[in-house]
Design an enzyme around this catalytic site. Structure first.
Site, PDB file in Angstrom:
ATOM      1  CE1 TYR A 141      -2.856 -13.027   2.452  1.00 58.05           C
ATOM      2  CE2 TYR A 141      -2.405 -12.613   0.145  1.00 58.05           C
ATOM      3  CZ  TYR A 141      -2.311 -12.244   1.468  1.00 58.05           C
ATOM      4  OH  TYR A 141      -1.681 -11.074   1.802  1.00 58.05           O
ATOM      5  CE  LYS A 186       7.673 -13.371  13.672  1.00 54.93           C
ATOM      6  NZ  LYS A 186       8.589 -12.320  14.102  1.00 54.93           N
ATOM      7  CG  ASP A 219      10.370  -9.841  12.604  1.00 56.52           C
ATOM      8  OD1 ASP A 219      10.892 -10.738  11.910  1.00 56.52           O
ATOM      9  OD2 ASP A 219      10.280  -9.915  13.841  1.00 56.52           O
ATOM     10  CG  ASP A 243      -0.120  -9.196  -0.778  1.00 58.28           C
ATOM     11  OD1 ASP A 243       0.140  -8.351  -1.651  1.00 58.28           O
ATOM     12  OD2 ASP A 243      -1.273  -9.389  -0.333  1.00 58.28           O
ATOM     13  CG  ASP A 247       1.980  -3.410  -1.949  1.00 59.17           C
ATOM     14  OD1 ASP A 247       2.145  -4.040  -3.016  1.00 59.17           O
ATOM     15  OD2 ASP A 247       0.886  -2.933  -1.597  1.00 59.17           O
TER      16      ASP A 247
END
Ligand code: NAD
Length: 353
Positions: A141, A186, A219, A243, A247
Protein backbone atom coordinates in the site's frame (compact mmCIF):
# COMPACT_ATOMS: atom_id res chain seq x y z
CA UNK A 1 -8.12 12.70 33.96
CA UNK A 2 -7.95 15.24 31.15
CA UNK A 3 -7.58 14.16 27.55
CA UNK A 4 -7.73 15.74 24.11
CA UNK A 5 -9.38 13.56 21.50
CA UNK A 6 -9.41 14.49 17.81
CA UNK A 7 -12.59 13.27 16.13
CA UNK A 8 -12.53 12.66 12.37
CA UNK A 9 -16.11 11.83 11.29
CA UNK A 10 -15.27 11.56 7.57
CA UNK A 11 -17.92 10.36 5.14
CA UNK A 12 -21.12 8.32 4.84
CA UNK A 13 -22.09 6.79 8.17
CA UNK A 14 -18.81 8.06 9.70
CA UNK A 15 -20.45 11.15 11.28
CA UNK A 16 -23.41 9.06 12.53
CA UNK A 17 -21.27 6.53 14.39
CA UNK A 18 -18.84 9.22 15.61
CA UNK A 19 -21.73 11.03 17.27
CA UNK A 20 -22.58 7.79 19.08
CA UNK A 21 -18.96 7.37 20.21
CA UNK A 22 -18.71 10.93 21.54
CA UNK A 23 -21.98 10.55 23.46
CA UNK A 24 -20.71 7.38 25.16
CA UNK A 25 -17.32 8.95 25.97
CA UNK A 26 -19.11 11.98 27.43
CA UNK A 27 -21.26 9.61 29.49
CA UNK A 28 -18.10 7.94 30.82
CA UNK A 29 -16.49 11.34 31.54
CA UNK A 30 -19.52 12.38 33.61
CA UNK A 31 -19.62 9.15 35.56
CA UNK A 32 -15.93 9.05 36.42
CA UNK A 33 -15.26 12.78 36.62
CA UNK A 34 -12.90 12.89 33.64
CA UNK A 35 -12.60 15.81 31.25
CA UNK A 36 -12.45 14.83 27.59
CA UNK A 37 -12.05 17.66 25.08
CA UNK A 38 -13.11 16.81 21.52
CA UNK A 39 -11.59 18.54 18.48
CA UNK A 40 -13.64 17.73 15.39
CA UNK A 41 -11.66 17.89 12.14
CA UNK A 42 -12.01 17.09 8.45
CA UNK A 43 -10.72 14.00 6.67
CA UNK A 44 -11.43 12.04 3.48
CA UNK A 45 -14.12 13.09 1.01
CA UNK A 46 -15.55 15.75 3.34
CA UNK A 47 -12.08 17.35 3.48
CA UNK A 48 -11.66 17.16 -0.30
CA UNK A 49 -14.99 18.94 -0.72
CA UNK A 50 -14.07 21.64 1.81
CA UNK A 51 -10.36 22.29 1.15
CA UNK A 52 -9.32 19.98 -1.74
CA UNK A 53 -7.06 18.00 0.61
CA UNK A 54 -8.01 14.62 2.18
CA UNK A 55 -5.72 15.21 5.21
CA UNK A 56 -5.67 19.00 5.76
CA UNK A 57 -3.04 20.86 7.79
CA UNK A 58 -5.49 21.69 10.60
CA UNK A 59 -6.35 18.00 10.95
CA UNK A 60 -2.66 17.07 11.05
CA UNK A 61 -1.97 19.66 13.77
CA UNK A 62 -4.92 18.56 15.90
CA UNK A 63 -3.93 14.87 15.65
CA UNK A 64 -0.33 15.71 16.57
CA UNK A 65 -1.34 17.29 19.87
CA UNK A 66 -4.06 14.79 20.80
CA UNK A 67 -3.93 11.85 23.19
CA UNK A 68 -6.07 9.78 20.84
CA UNK A 69 -7.86 10.00 17.49
CA UNK A 70 -11.33 8.65 16.79
CA UNK A 71 -12.15 8.05 13.12
CA UNK A 72 -15.52 7.31 11.47
CA UNK A 73 -14.86 6.22 7.88
CA UNK A 74 -13.77 7.76 4.60
CA UNK A 75 -14.82 7.32 0.98
CA UNK A 76 -17.94 6.87 -1.09
CA UNK A 77 -19.23 6.94 -4.65
CA UNK A 78 -18.89 10.71 -4.92
CA UNK A 79 -15.08 10.42 -4.78
CA UNK A 80 -14.62 6.96 -6.27
CA UNK A 81 -13.29 7.88 -9.73
CA UNK A 82 -10.18 5.62 -9.92
CA UNK A 83 -8.45 8.18 -12.13
CA UNK A 84 -8.93 11.07 -9.70
CA UNK A 85 -5.62 12.46 -8.45
CA UNK A 86 -7.02 13.21 -4.98
CA UNK A 87 -8.88 10.41 -3.19
CA UNK A 88 -10.34 10.06 0.34
CA UNK A 89 -8.25 6.94 1.10
CA UNK A 90 -5.08 9.02 0.68
CA UNK A 91 -6.16 10.88 3.81
CA UNK A 92 -6.41 7.65 5.77
CA UNK A 93 -3.00 6.35 4.64
CA UNK A 94 -1.39 9.74 5.36
CA UNK A 95 -3.01 9.79 8.81
CA UNK A 96 -1.61 6.35 9.69
CA UNK A 97 1.86 7.35 8.48
CA UNK A 98 1.78 10.69 10.33
CA UNK A 99 0.77 9.00 13.59
CA UNK A 100 3.33 6.20 13.00
CA UNK A 101 0.71 3.65 14.00
CA UNK A 102 2.27 0.53 12.54
CA UNK A 103 0.21 -2.06 14.41
CA UNK A 104 -3.49 -2.54 13.82
CA UNK A 105 -5.42 -4.69 16.30
CA UNK A 106 -8.76 -6.20 15.42
CA UNK A 107 -10.31 -8.40 18.08
CA UNK A 108 -12.92 -10.82 16.72
CA UNK A 109 -15.24 -12.10 19.42
CA UNK A 110 -18.57 -13.74 18.87
CA UNK A 111 -21.64 -12.79 20.82
CA UNK A 112 -23.43 -16.17 21.11
CA UNK A 113 -26.76 -14.32 20.69
CA UNK A 114 -25.62 -13.09 17.25
CA UNK A 115 -24.38 -16.44 15.96
CA UNK A 116 -27.45 -16.73 13.74
CA UNK A 117 -26.60 -13.36 12.12
CA UNK A 118 -23.36 -14.90 10.82
CA UNK A 119 -23.40 -16.73 7.47
CA UNK A 120 -21.15 -19.36 9.12
CA UNK A 121 -22.72 -22.42 10.79
CA UNK A 122 -23.28 -21.77 14.50
CA UNK A 123 -21.38 -24.93 15.53
CA UNK A 124 -18.23 -23.60 13.83
CA UNK A 125 -18.41 -20.36 15.84
CA UNK A 126 -18.17 -21.96 19.27
CA UNK A 127 -15.10 -20.76 21.16
CA UNK A 128 -14.04 -18.20 18.54
CA UNK A 129 -11.85 -15.52 20.12
CA UNK A 130 -9.25 -14.16 17.69
CA UNK A 131 -6.94 -11.16 17.77
CA UNK A 132 -5.76 -10.18 14.32
CA UNK A 133 -2.61 -8.04 14.29
CA UNK A 134 -2.04 -6.34 10.95
CA UNK A 135 1.10 -4.46 9.93
CA UNK A 136 -0.25 -1.06 8.91
CA UNK A 137 2.42 1.26 7.52
CA UNK A 138 4.48 -0.93 5.18
CA UNK A 139 4.07 -3.27 2.25
CA UNK A 140 2.37 -2.79 -1.07
CA UNK A 141 0.00 0.00 0.00
CA UNK A 142 2.93 2.32 0.62
CA UNK A 143 5.43 1.22 -2.07
CA UNK A 144 6.17 3.24 -5.21
CA UNK A 145 3.51 3.06 -7.88
CA UNK A 146 3.81 3.40 -11.64
CA UNK A 147 1.19 3.65 -14.32
CA UNK A 148 1.22 3.95 -18.10
CA UNK A 149 -1.55 3.15 -20.56
CA UNK A 150 -1.01 -0.60 -20.56
CA UNK A 151 1.28 -1.26 -17.58
CA UNK A 152 0.99 -0.62 -13.87
CA UNK A 153 3.00 -1.64 -10.82
CA UNK A 154 2.85 -1.41 -7.01
CA UNK A 155 6.06 -2.11 -5.13
CA UNK A 156 5.89 -4.27 -2.00
CA UNK A 157 8.78 -3.66 0.39
CA UNK A 158 9.32 -4.86 3.95
CA UNK A 159 12.32 -4.11 6.14
CA UNK A 160 13.57 -6.40 8.91
CA UNK A 161 12.80 -3.79 11.63
CA UNK A 162 9.19 -3.44 10.43
CA UNK A 163 8.66 -7.19 10.73
CA UNK A 164 10.46 -7.52 14.05
CA UNK A 165 8.43 -4.83 15.80
CA UNK A 166 5.03 -6.18 14.68
CA UNK A 167 6.01 -9.77 15.56
CA UNK A 168 7.09 -8.62 19.04
CA UNK A 169 3.76 -6.88 19.61
CA UNK A 170 1.81 -9.90 18.40
CA UNK A 171 3.89 -12.33 20.48
CA UNK A 172 3.45 -10.18 23.59
CA UNK A 173 -0.30 -10.26 23.06
CA UNK A 174 -0.26 -14.03 22.51
CA UNK A 175 1.67 -14.51 25.75
CA UNK A 176 -1.20 -12.78 27.62
CA UNK A 177 -3.80 -14.93 25.84
CA UNK A 178 -3.62 -18.63 24.92
CA UNK A 179 0.05 -18.51 23.91
CA UNK A 180 -0.47 -19.33 20.22
CA UNK A 181 0.71 -17.19 17.30
CA UNK A 182 -0.17 -17.87 13.67
CA UNK A 183 1.98 -15.90 11.22
CA UNK A 184 0.41 -15.56 7.79
CA UNK A 185 2.43 -15.03 4.62
CA UNK A 186 2.84 -16.20 1.02
CA UNK A 187 6.38 -17.54 1.43
CA UNK A 188 5.96 -20.04 -1.42
CA UNK A 189 5.81 -17.14 -3.90
CA UNK A 190 6.83 -13.77 -2.44
CA UNK A 191 10.33 -12.70 -1.41
CA UNK A 192 8.89 -10.25 1.14
CA UNK A 193 7.06 -13.20 2.70
CA UNK A 194 10.26 -15.26 2.87
CA UNK A 195 11.94 -12.42 4.80
CA UNK A 196 8.79 -12.16 6.96
CA UNK A 197 8.98 -15.87 7.80
CA UNK A 198 12.74 -15.85 8.56
CA UNK A 199 12.46 -12.80 10.82
CA UNK A 200 9.42 -14.28 12.57
CA UNK A 201 11.19 -17.57 13.28
CA UNK A 202 14.29 -15.78 14.64
CA UNK A 203 12.37 -13.25 16.75
CA UNK A 204 10.14 -15.87 18.35
CA UNK A 205 12.90 -18.40 19.02
CA UNK A 206 15.22 -15.78 20.52
CA UNK A 207 12.72 -13.65 22.46
CA UNK A 208 9.53 -15.69 22.98
CA UNK A 209 10.57 -19.34 23.35
CA UNK A 210 7.32 -20.32 25.07
CA UNK A 211 5.07 -19.07 22.25
CA UNK A 212 3.65 -21.79 20.04
CA UNK A 213 4.38 -20.48 16.51
CA UNK A 214 2.62 -21.66 13.38
CA UNK A 215 3.05 -20.43 9.79
CA UNK A 216 0.18 -20.44 7.35
CA UNK A 217 -0.05 -19.38 3.70
CA UNK A 218 -2.58 -16.61 3.23
CA UNK A 219 -4.78 -18.63 0.87
CA UNK A 220 -4.98 -21.47 3.39
CA UNK A 221 -5.63 -18.98 6.19
CA UNK A 222 -8.60 -17.57 4.26
CA UNK A 223 -10.04 -21.08 4.11
CA UNK A 224 -9.30 -22.05 7.72
CA UNK A 225 -10.84 -18.81 9.04
CA UNK A 226 -14.18 -20.06 7.75
CA UNK A 227 -13.64 -23.78 8.26
CA UNK A 228 -12.21 -23.82 11.80
CA UNK A 229 -12.07 -20.27 13.17
CA UNK A 230 -11.80 -21.45 16.79
CA UNK A 231 -8.32 -22.78 15.94
CA UNK A 232 -6.83 -19.27 15.96
CA UNK A 233 -5.59 -17.27 18.94
CA UNK A 234 -3.39 -14.38 17.65
CA UNK A 235 -2.94 -14.02 13.88
CA UNK A 236 -0.21 -11.68 12.63
CA UNK A 237 0.26 -10.64 9.03
CA UNK A 238 1.39 -7.96 6.61
CA UNK A 239 -0.66 -4.97 5.49
CA UNK A 240 -2.66 -6.20 2.48
CA UNK A 241 -3.23 -9.77 3.71
CA UNK A 242 -4.43 -8.29 7.02
CA UNK A 243 -6.80 -5.91 5.27
CA UNK A 244 -8.48 -8.76 3.43
CA UNK A 245 -8.49 -11.37 6.22
CA UNK A 246 -9.94 -8.96 8.81
CA UNK A 247 -12.95 -8.20 6.60
CA UNK A 248 -13.44 -11.92 6.15
CA UNK A 249 -13.13 -12.46 9.91
CA UNK A 250 -15.78 -9.80 10.53
CA UNK A 251 -18.37 -12.09 9.01
CA UNK A 252 -17.81 -14.52 11.90
CA UNK A 253 -19.25 -11.84 14.18
CA UNK A 254 -22.33 -11.39 11.99
CA UNK A 255 -21.84 -7.78 10.83
CA UNK A 256 -19.11 -5.32 9.91
CA UNK A 257 -20.90 -2.96 12.28
CA UNK A 258 -19.92 -4.95 15.39
CA UNK A 259 -16.14 -4.86 15.30
CA UNK A 260 -13.70 -2.26 16.64
CA UNK A 261 -10.06 -1.62 15.86
CA UNK A 262 -7.08 0.12 17.41
CA UNK A 263 -3.92 1.26 15.64
CA UNK A 264 -0.87 1.91 17.78
CA UNK A 265 2.82 2.66 17.43
CA UNK A 266 5.52 3.12 20.03
CA UNK A 267 3.61 5.70 22.10
CA UNK A 268 0.22 5.48 23.80
CA UNK A 269 -1.34 7.83 21.23
CA UNK A 270 -3.56 5.70 19.04
CA UNK A 271 -6.08 5.77 16.22
CA UNK A 272 -9.42 4.09 16.93
CA UNK A 273 -12.07 3.24 14.37
CA UNK A 274 -14.72 0.65 13.65
CA UNK A 275 -13.57 -1.77 10.96
CA UNK A 276 -16.39 -0.90 8.59
CA UNK A 277 -16.32 1.67 5.80
CA UNK A 278 -18.62 4.60 5.08
CA UNK A 279 -21.54 2.30 4.08
CA UNK A 280 -23.01 4.64 1.45
CA UNK A 281 -25.98 2.27 1.00
CA UNK A 282 -27.33 3.16 4.47
CA UNK A 283 -25.75 6.60 5.06
CA UNK A 284 -28.09 9.37 6.24
CA UNK A 285 -30.80 6.96 7.41
CA UNK A 286 -29.78 6.84 11.08
CA UNK A 287 -29.73 3.04 11.09
CA UNK A 288 -25.97 2.29 11.24
CA UNK A 289 -24.87 -0.09 13.97
CA UNK A 290 -22.80 2.00 16.43
CA UNK A 291 -21.38 -1.01 18.35
CA UNK A 292 -18.08 -1.19 16.42
CA UNK A 293 -17.49 2.51 17.07
CA UNK A 294 -18.50 2.33 20.72
CA UNK A 295 -16.27 -0.72 21.25
CA UNK A 296 -13.47 1.29 19.58
CA UNK A 297 -14.02 3.98 22.24
CA UNK A 298 -13.48 1.26 24.87
CA UNK A 299 -10.17 0.38 23.18
CA UNK A 300 -9.25 4.09 23.22
CA UNK A 301 -9.86 4.31 26.96
CA UNK A 302 -7.90 1.11 27.60
CA UNK A 303 -4.84 1.66 25.39
CA UNK A 304 -4.37 5.44 25.13
CA UNK A 305 -5.75 6.62 28.49
CA UNK A 306 -5.13 3.52 30.62
CA UNK A 307 -8.74 3.62 31.90
CA UNK A 308 -9.38 -0.12 32.15
CA UNK A 309 -12.45 -0.01 34.42
CA UNK A 310 -14.16 2.53 32.17
CA UNK A 311 -13.36 0.40 29.08
CA UNK A 312 -14.82 -2.70 30.72
CA UNK A 313 -17.90 -0.72 31.65
CA UNK A 314 -18.52 0.04 27.95
CA UNK A 315 -17.79 -3.53 26.79
CA UNK A 316 -20.18 -4.91 29.41
CA UNK A 317 -22.89 -2.41 28.42
CA UNK A 318 -22.67 -3.47 24.75
CA UNK A 319 -22.80 -7.13 25.78
CA UNK A 320 -25.78 -6.48 28.02
CA UNK A 321 -27.76 -4.74 25.26
CA UNK A 322 -27.05 -7.56 22.81
CA UNK A 323 -27.93 -10.11 25.48
CA UNK A 324 -31.27 -8.44 26.13
CA UNK A 325 -32.19 -8.37 22.43
CA UNK A 326 -31.25 -4.84 21.30
CA UNK A 327 -30.59 -5.03 17.57
CA UNK A 328 -29.88 -2.59 14.75
CA UNK A 329 -31.07 -3.53 11.24
CA UNK A 330 -27.85 -5.34 10.26
CA UNK A 331 -28.12 -7.86 13.11
CA UNK A 332 -31.89 -8.01 13.60
CA UNK A 333 -33.78 -11.29 13.22
CA UNK A 334 -36.26 -11.37 10.32
CA UNK A 335 -39.42 -9.56 11.43
CA UNK A 336 -37.76 -8.00 14.50
CA UNK A 337 -38.22 -4.24 14.98
CA UNK A 338 -34.74 -2.76 14.73
CA UNK A 339 -33.32 0.10 16.78
CA UNK A 340 -31.94 3.26 15.18
CA UNK A 341 -28.31 4.28 15.74
CA UNK A 342 -29.45 6.73 18.41
CA UNK A 343 -31.73 4.24 20.19
CA UNK A 344 -28.99 1.59 20.25
CA UNK A 345 -26.57 4.17 21.68
CA UNK A 346 -29.18 5.22 24.30
CA UNK A 347 -29.58 1.61 25.37
CA UNK A 348 -25.82 1.17 25.74
CA UNK A 349 -25.55 4.43 27.71
CA UNK A 350 -28.42 3.40 30.00
CA UNK A 351 -26.43 0.30 30.96
CA UNK A 352 -23.20 2.08 31.87
CA UNK A 353 -22.68 1.50 35.58
P1 NAD B 1 -18.59 -0.88 4.08
O1 NAD B 1 -17.96 -1.43 5.29
O2 NAD B 1 -18.79 0.57 4.04
O3 NAD B 1 -20.01 -1.60 3.86
C1 NAD B 1 -20.15 -3.01 3.61
C2 NAD B 1 -21.55 -3.45 3.99
O4 NAD B 1 -21.67 -3.49 5.41
C3 NAD B 1 -22.64 -2.51 3.49
O5 NAD B 1 -23.76 -3.25 3.12
C4 NAD B 1 -22.96 -1.66 4.70
O6 NAD B 1 -24.28 -1.17 4.73
C5 NAD B 1 -22.70 -2.64 5.83
N1 NAD B 1 -22.23 -1.92 7.03
C6 NAD B 1 -21.01 -1.40 7.23
N2 NAD B 1 -20.96 -0.80 8.42
C7 NAD B 1 -22.16 -0.93 8.99
C8 NAD B 1 -22.73 -0.51 10.21
N3 NAD B 1 -22.03 0.19 11.13
N4 NAD B 1 -24.02 -0.81 10.47
C9 NAD B 1 -24.75 -1.52 9.59
N5 NAD B 1 -24.27 -1.96 8.41
C10 NAD B 1 -23.00 -1.67 8.11
O7 NAD B 1 -17.70 -1.35 2.83
P2 NAD B 1 -17.81 -0.95 1.28
O8 NAD B 1 -19.25 -0.85 0.90
O9 NAD B 1 -16.93 -1.89 0.60
O10 NAD B 1 -17.15 0.49 1.17
C11 NAD B 1 -17.88 1.70 1.16
C12 NAD B 1 -16.89 2.87 1.16
O11 NAD B 1 -16.16 2.85 2.40
C13 NAD B 1 -15.84 2.79 0.05
O12 NAD B 1 -15.64 4.08 -0.45
C14 NAD B 1 -14.60 2.28 0.75
O13 NAD B 1 -13.42 2.71 0.13
C15 NAD B 1 -14.76 2.91 2.13
N6 NAD B 1 -14.04 2.20 3.21
C16 NAD B 1 -13.48 2.98 4.14
C17 NAD B 1 -12.85 2.39 5.22
C18 NAD B 1 -12.27 3.27 6.28
O14 NAD B 1 -12.54 4.46 6.30
N7 NAD B 1 -11.46 2.76 7.19
C19 NAD B 1 -12.82 0.99 5.35
C20 NAD B 1 -13.44 0.23 4.36
C21 NAD B 1 -14.07 0.84 3.29
Amino acid sequence: MKALITVLPGDGIGPEVCEAGIRVLEGIANKYDHHFEFSEQLIGGAAIDAVQDPFPTNTQASCAESDAILLGAVGGPKWSDPNASIRPEQGLLALRLALEVFANFRPVKIFPELASASPIKTTRLEGVDIMVVRELTGGIYFGDKTRSDDRASDLCIYHRYEIERIIRIAANLASKRRGRLCSIDKANVLETSRLWRDVTINTISEEFPTIELEHMLVDAAAMHLINRPAHFDVMVTENMFGDILTDEASMLAGSMGMLPSASLGDSTRGLYEPIHGSAPDIAGQGIANPCGMIASCALLLRHSLNLTEEAENIDNAIQDVIHSGGRTTDIAEPGQVALSTREMTDQIMDRLL
